[in-house]
Design a protein around this motif. Structure first.
Motif, PDB file in Angstrom:
ATOM      1  N   ASP A  48      16.727 103.047  60.275  1.00 13.76           N
ATOM      2  CA  ASP A  48      15.272 102.911  60.322  1.00 13.76           C
ATOM      3  C   ASP A  48      14.791 102.468  58.943  1.00 13.76           C
ATOM      4  O   ASP A  48      14.973 103.183  57.954  1.00 13.76           O
ATOM      5  CB  ASP A  48      14.641 104.245  60.706  1.00 13.76           C
ATOM      6  CG  ASP A  48      13.139 104.183  60.871  1.00 13.76           C
ATOM      7  OD1 ASP A  48      12.518 103.167  60.490  1.00 13.76           O
ATOM      8  OD2 ASP A  48      12.579 105.159  61.388  1.00 13.76           O
ATOM      9  N   GLU A  51      12.773 104.803  56.729  1.00  8.01           N
ATOM     10  CA  GLU A  51      13.456 105.963  56.151  1.00  8.01           C
ATOM     11  C   GLU A  51      14.062 105.656  54.774  1.00  8.01           C
ATOM     12  O   GLU A  51      14.303 106.559  53.978  1.00  8.01           O
ATOM     13  CB  GLU A  51      14.553 106.430  57.112  1.00  8.01           C
ATOM     14  CG  GLU A  51      15.213 107.709  56.703  1.00  8.01           C
ATOM     15  CD  GLU A  51      16.286 108.155  57.685  1.00  8.01           C
ATOM     16  OE1 GLU A  51      17.062 109.039  57.309  1.00  8.01           O
ATOM     17  OE2 GLU A  51      16.356 107.622  58.804  1.00  8.01           O
ATOM     18  N   LYS A  54      12.281 106.900  51.418  1.00 10.64           N
ATOM     19  CA  LYS A  54      12.359 108.358  51.312  1.00 10.64           C
ATOM     20  C   LYS A  54      13.749 108.796  50.877  1.00 10.64           C
ATOM     21  O   LYS A  54      13.900 109.693  50.050  1.00 10.64           O
ATOM     22  CB  LYS A  54      12.002 108.995  52.657  1.00 10.64           C
ATOM     23  CG  LYS A  54      10.595 108.723  53.103  1.00 10.64           C
ATOM     24  CD  LYS A  54      10.377 109.220  54.510  1.00 10.64           C
ATOM     25  CE  LYS A  54       9.088 108.629  55.070  1.00 10.64           C
ATOM     26  NZ  LYS A  54       8.967 108.834  56.504  1.00 10.64           N
TER      27      LYS A  54
END
Length: 65
Positions: A48, A51, A54
């Motif tokens: 993803d 993601e 992060k």
């Protein structure tokens, strides 16, 4: 040139290019549980794209200790 993600998912190569690491590093992070990888073949993952920032932030702060 980095291809535009389809359905928000990118390959390990694309993910690595987006954050400046190798595809092997992305696979290592998936196996270590730092990234969520979706298996799309016997040896292929999709990640993803949302993601990635992060994951990089968590990894950078863990090295700063």
């Amino acid at each position: 040139m980095i291809a535009k993600p389809v359905d928000g998912l990118v390959s390990t190569k694309q993910a690595g290019e987006m954050i400046g690491v190798t595809p092997q590093t992305i696979r290592n992070w998936i196996h270590a549980g730092r990234l969520t990888g979706f298996r799309v073949g016997p040896q292929r993952f999709r990640i993803d794209a949302e993601e990635l920032p992060k994951a990089v932030e968590v990894i950078q702060t863990s090295y700063a200790r």
